[in-house]
Every structure is written in structure tokens, then in C-alpha cells.
Motif scaffolding. Structure first.
Motif, PDB file in Angstrom:
ATOM      1  N   PHE A 187     -11.996 -26.412  -8.065  1.00 62.59           N
ATOM      2  CA  PHE A 187     -12.853 -25.709  -7.047  1.00 62.59           C
ATOM      3  C   PHE A 187     -12.545 -24.398  -6.461  1.00 62.59           C
ATOM      4  N   PHE A 188     -10.900 -24.041  -6.484  1.00 58.04           N
ATOM      5  CA  PHE A 188     -10.671 -22.907  -5.878  1.00 58.04           C
ATOM      6  C   PHE A 188     -11.057 -21.778  -7.005  1.00 58.04           C
ATOM      7  N   VAL A 189     -10.887 -21.967  -8.034  1.00 50.26           N
ATOM      8  CA  VAL A 189     -11.074 -20.782  -9.119  1.00 50.26           C
ATOM      9  C   VAL A 189     -12.530 -20.550  -9.370  1.00 50.26           C
ATOM     10  N   PHE A 190     -13.522 -21.632  -9.139  1.00 54.64           N
ATOM     11  CA  PHE A 190     -14.858 -21.431  -9.366  1.00 54.64           C
ATOM     12  C   PHE A 190     -15.101 -20.503  -7.998  1.00 54.64           C
ATOM     13  N   CYS A 191     -14.673 -21.059  -6.806  1.00 56.33           N
ATOM     14  CA  CYS A 191     -15.350 -20.321  -5.487  1.00 56.33           C
ATOM     15  C   CYS A 191     -14.794 -18.759  -5.572  1.00 56.33           C
ATOM     16  N   SER A 212     -25.528 -13.482 -10.997  1.00 51.71           N
ATOM     17  CA  SER A 212     -24.835 -14.132  -9.666  1.00 51.71           C
ATOM     18  C   SER A 212     -23.628 -14.538 -10.043  1.00 51.71           C
ATOM     19  N   SER A 213     -23.144 -14.671 -11.335  1.00 50.42           N
ATOM     20  CA  SER A 213     -21.733 -14.741 -11.762  1.00 50.42           C
ATOM     21  C   SER A 213     -21.341 -16.300 -11.858  1.00 50.42           C
ATOM     22  N   LEU A 214     -22.596 -17.242 -11.815  1.00 53.09           N
ATOM     23  CA  LEU A 214     -22.561 -18.643 -11.692  1.00 53.09           C
ATOM     24  C   LEU A 214     -21.802 -18.773 -13.279  1.00 53.09           C
ATOM     25  N   TYR A 215     -22.380 -18.313 -14.301  1.00 52.79           N
ATOM     26  CA  TYR A 215     -21.885 -18.490 -15.763  1.00 52.79           C
ATOM     27  C   TYR A 215     -20.601 -18.317 -16.122  1.00 52.79           C
ATOM     28  N   VAL A 216     -20.160 -16.936 -15.488  1.00 57.00           N
ATOM     29  CA  VAL A 216     -18.864 -16.542 -15.854  1.00 57.00           C
ATOM     30  C   VAL A 216     -17.954 -17.305 -14.998  1.00 57.00           C
ATOM     31  N   ALA A 217     -18.263 -18.079 -13.686  1.00 55.74           N
ATOM     32  CA  ALA A 217     -17.293 -19.070 -13.081  1.00 55.74           C
ATOM     33  C   ALA A 217     -17.148 -20.007 -14.144  1.00 55.74           C
ATOM     34  N   CYS A 218     -18.307 -20.587 -14.740  1.00 58.39           N
ATOM     35  CA  CYS A 218     -18.394 -21.978 -15.378  1.00 58.39           C
ATOM     36  C   CYS A 218     -17.427 -21.578 -16.556  1.00 58.39           C
ATOM     37  N   ALA A 247     -12.918 -20.702  -1.414  1.00 61.10           N
ATOM     38  CA  ALA A 247     -11.603 -20.246  -2.042  1.00 61.10           C
ATOM     39  C   ALA A 247     -10.661 -20.517  -0.639  1.00 61.10           C
ATOM     40  N   ALA A 248     -11.015 -20.130   0.253  1.00 64.94           N
ATOM     41  CA  ALA A 248      -9.980 -20.502   1.612  1.00 64.94           C
ATOM     42  C   ALA A 248      -9.596 -21.635   1.642  1.00 64.94           C
ATOM     43  N   TYR A 249     -10.681 -22.664   1.539  1.00 67.17           N
ATOM     44  CA  TYR A 249     -10.492 -24.086   1.583  1.00 67.17           C
ATOM     45  C   TYR A 249      -9.539 -24.471   0.512  1.00 67.17           C
ATOM     46  N   GLY A 250      -9.872 -24.094  -0.624  1.00 63.96           N
ATOM     47  CA  GLY A 250      -9.059 -24.362  -1.818  1.00 63.96           C
ATOM     48  C   GLY A 250      -7.518 -23.807  -1.713  1.00 63.96           C
ATOM     49  N   PHE A 251      -7.707 -22.798  -0.993  1.00 66.01           N
ATOM     50  CA  PHE A 251      -6.301 -22.139  -0.965  1.00 66.01           C
ATOM     51  C   PHE A 251      -5.431 -23.076   0.022  1.00 66.01           C
ATOM     52  N   TRP A 252      -6.098 -23.531   1.020  1.00 67.00           N
ATOM     53  CA  TRP A 252      -5.540 -24.462   1.899  1.00 67.00           C
ATOM     54  C   TRP A 252      -4.999 -25.517   1.424  1.00 67.00           C
ATOM     55  N   VAL A 261     -24.228 -13.247   0.287  1.00 67.38           N
ATOM     56  CA  VAL A 261     -24.060 -14.546   0.819  1.00 67.38           C
ATOM     57  C   VAL A 261     -23.072 -15.392  -0.154  1.00 67.38           C
ATOM     58  N   LEU A 262     -23.373 -15.012  -1.496  1.00 64.82           N
ATOM     59  CA  LEU A 262     -22.613 -15.543  -2.412  1.00 64.82           C
ATOM     60  C   LEU A 262     -21.109 -15.314  -2.276  1.00 64.82           C
ATOM     61  N   CYS A 263     -20.888 -13.857  -2.029  1.00 67.71           N
ATOM     62  CA  CYS A 263     -19.468 -13.369  -1.665  1.00 67.71           C
ATOM     63  C   CYS A 263     -19.002 -14.198  -0.569  1.00 67.71           C
ATOM     64  N   ALA A 264     -19.741 -14.416   0.491  1.00 65.16           N
ATOM     65  CA  ALA A 264     -19.155 -15.005   1.667  1.00 65.16           C
ATOM     66  C   ALA A 264     -18.670 -16.530   1.383  1.00 65.16           C
ATOM     67  N   LEU A 265     -20.116 -17.090   0.638  1.00 64.94           N
ATOM     68  CA  LEU A 265     -19.826 -18.771   0.382  1.00 64.94           C
ATOM     69  C   LEU A 265     -18.661 -18.775  -0.467  1.00 64.94           C
ATOM     70  N   GLY A 266     -18.417 -18.031  -1.376  1.00 67.79           N
ATOM     71  CA  GLY A 266     -17.105 -18.161  -2.299  1.00 67.79           C
ATOM     72  C   GLY A 266     -15.752 -17.965  -1.754  1.00 67.79           C
ATOM     73  N   ALA A 267     -15.907 -17.164  -0.705  1.00 62.09           N
ATOM     74  CA  ALA A 267     -14.844 -16.590  -0.034  1.00 62.09           C
ATOM     75  C   ALA A 267     -14.433 -17.852   0.755  1.00 62.09           C
TER      76      ALA A 267
END
Length: 280
Positions: free
Chosen positions: A42-46, A12-18, A90-95, A81-87
Motif C-alpha cells: 500500500f505504501f509503495v503504490f501510494c 496518471s502513473s497507475l500503470y507504473v505503480a502496478c 503514503a503518510a498512512y502507510g508510513f505510519w 489531486v492524485l499527488c495529494a491522495l498519494g501523499a
């Protein structure tokens, strides 16, 4: 059940995000960035969750025996779902980081270029013909996001430490990407994606791989004045282990080995650094 949980964390790429988060922590520590912007973590993780799940969602399973790809084929909805949640994250982090929109946009462009050749649209199919594109884009994204962007965001002045750390990480990640490219040779050919593996001779590829590891080791040694042997040792550790694992990596196709062990090499020095710092 434990194997299923392990597969979820890895695939699910949780590992690579960490892994990315740990590398950013090490960057901030080595460069003594004191006003650390937590929104960037937070931005990078998402963003990592979003981009990797987007990439694997687009990867066809028609001619693959890869456990990761087959896992993705069985969990397409989860990947979306993970892509959408991450997006959304990421959008919130970008803001939150909107004042840094220009360097952040550079990261977004590089990230998209890595997955763009898989988009089934003629506007992007031509990217499959770009030699070495896959390897360079992926390496550039990792180094830009984990090493350079924290510097840009916190407006750190230039120093030799920034340059040498960037070069050390670039050549280490590049060497690891070469191993991944070698493993993915057949699938890349079938998808029409060119990389160094498809155009270099075996001897030429070996020279490039060995040169990358040697340069990663040299720039680790150059960083000795920053924090003495402790830092040099933790930076050299993934270089040495990757070199020792080369023969096994070439003859092995295990997704768990590649996406857990080899991917883990990019953040091993950060993990060792964090552990030593926490215990001291």
C-alpha cells in the motif's frame, strides 16, 4: 473513450505503480519472505502515484510535443489531486510501517532527488548540473524500493540471491533509463538538466548501454540455481526483448511505446513469474 481510458491509466502513473507492486511480489517470492507486510504494498503504490504525479506536474510543456506532457498540461488539477491522495496514502502507510522509518526515509530522499531538479527554486537548481544524476537516482529508487526495502523491512538475512537479483534488476532498469535519457536529450538540454546522454559520445553511450544489458543477462544466469530454467527464462525475457527493441526505441518518440512497452519491461519477468505460479 478507450484511448482516453488507456491514456489515463498510463499518464496518471497507475500503470507504473502496478509495475512496482509486481516487482515487490517477485522479490518476496524469490527470497521466500513469508511474513509479507501488506502495508508495504500500500505504501509503495501510494508513494509511486504521489512522486510521479509530482514529477510530471513540475515538467514544463512550453517546448514539448510529448503526448504525456501535453496531457499533463491539460490535467494539472488532476495531477495535484492524485499527488495529494498519494501523499495521504503514503503518510498512512508510513505510519503503519513507522518502526522501519529509517530505511523508508532513504526511499523518500532518493525519490525526491529524482524530481528535485525540476523544482523552480535556486536551492534545487544546482542539482541540474549533476552529471548522470537523473539516470542514477531513478534506477536507485526502483531497485531500492522493489528489491532491497522488502528485505530490510522483513529483516531477511543476507544471501547471494539478494545480491544477484539486485544487480540483475539494476542493470536492466539502468539500460531502460538510458533509452529514456536518449529520447529526452533535447528537453533535458533546454531545462539545463545534465545526464550521461549530454556528456558521453555516441560510441561511449552505446558501450554503456550494451554492457548494462549484458550484465543484466549474466546475473540472470547466475540465479539459475534458485529455481532452474523457469526463473532464468523469465528474467532473461525483458533483457532480450529490450535488446530487440533498441533500434526501434532510438528512432521512435511515441509516449505510448515508452511508457507502456519500455516501462513494462521492468516488471515483465515478475508478470511472467506471477502467471506461471498462478497456473501451476
Amino acid at each position: 473513450m478507450l484511448r482516453g481510458l488507456f491514456n489515463f491509466i498510463i499518464f496518471s502513473s497507475l500503470y507504473v505503480a502496478c509495475c512496482a507492486i509486481l516487482m515487490i511480489w517477485q522479490t518476496n517470492t524469490l527470497l521466500q519472505i513469508r511474513d509479507i507486510n501488506e502495508a508495504y504494498y500500500f505504501f509503495v503504490f501510494c508513494s509511486t502515484i504521489c512522486s510521479y504525479n509530482f514529477h510530471w506536474y513540475l515538467t514544463p510543456a512550453d517546448y514539448s510535443t510529448s503526448e504525456r506532457i501535453l496531457w499533463g498540461a491539460r490535467h494539472k488539477t488532476l495531477q495535484l489531486v492524485l499527488c495529494a491522495l498519494g501523499a495521504l496514502g503514503a503518510a498512512y502507510g508510513f505510519w503503519l510501517l513507522r518502526e522501519q522509518w529509517l530505511p523508508l526515509s532513504g526511499a523518500a530522499v532518493l525519490t525526491f532527488l529524482y524530481s528535485a531538479p525540476k523544482v523552480p527554486h535556486r536551492a534545487f537548481i544546482w542539482l541540474r548540473k549533476i552529471a548522470i544524476g537523473k539516470t542514477i537516482f531513478l534506477t536507485a529508487v526502483w531497485i531500492y524500493v522493489t528489491t532491497l526495502l522488502p528485505v530490510f523491512i522483513e529483516k531477511q538475512p543476507y544471501s547471494p540471491t539478494i545480491l544477484f537479483l539486485t544487480l540483475h534488476r539494476f542493470f536492466l532498469v539502468y539500460a531502460i533509463c538510458i533509452l529514456f535519457d536518449y529520447r529526452d536529450l533535447e528537453s533535458d538540454k533546454k531545462e539545463g538538466i545534465r545526464s550521461l546522454i549530454t556528456i558521453l559520445s555516441a560510441s561511449g553511450l552505446k558501450k554503456l548501454y550494451v554492457s548494462s544489458l549484458v550484465l543484466a543477462a549474466i546475473f540472470a544466469l547466475v540465479l539459475f540455481p534458485v529455481d532452474g530454467w523457469m526463473l532464468t527464462a523469465v528474467l532473461l525475457a525483458p533483457v532480450a526483448i529490450t535488446a530487440l527493441l533498441t533500434r526501434y526505441a532510438i528512432s521512435n518518440r511515441s509516449d505510448h511505446f515508452y511508457y507502456f512497452v519500455l516501462d513494462g519491461m521492468v516488471m515483465l519477468s515478475a508478470l511472467l513469474h506471477f502467471t506461471i505460479t498462478a497456473l501451476s
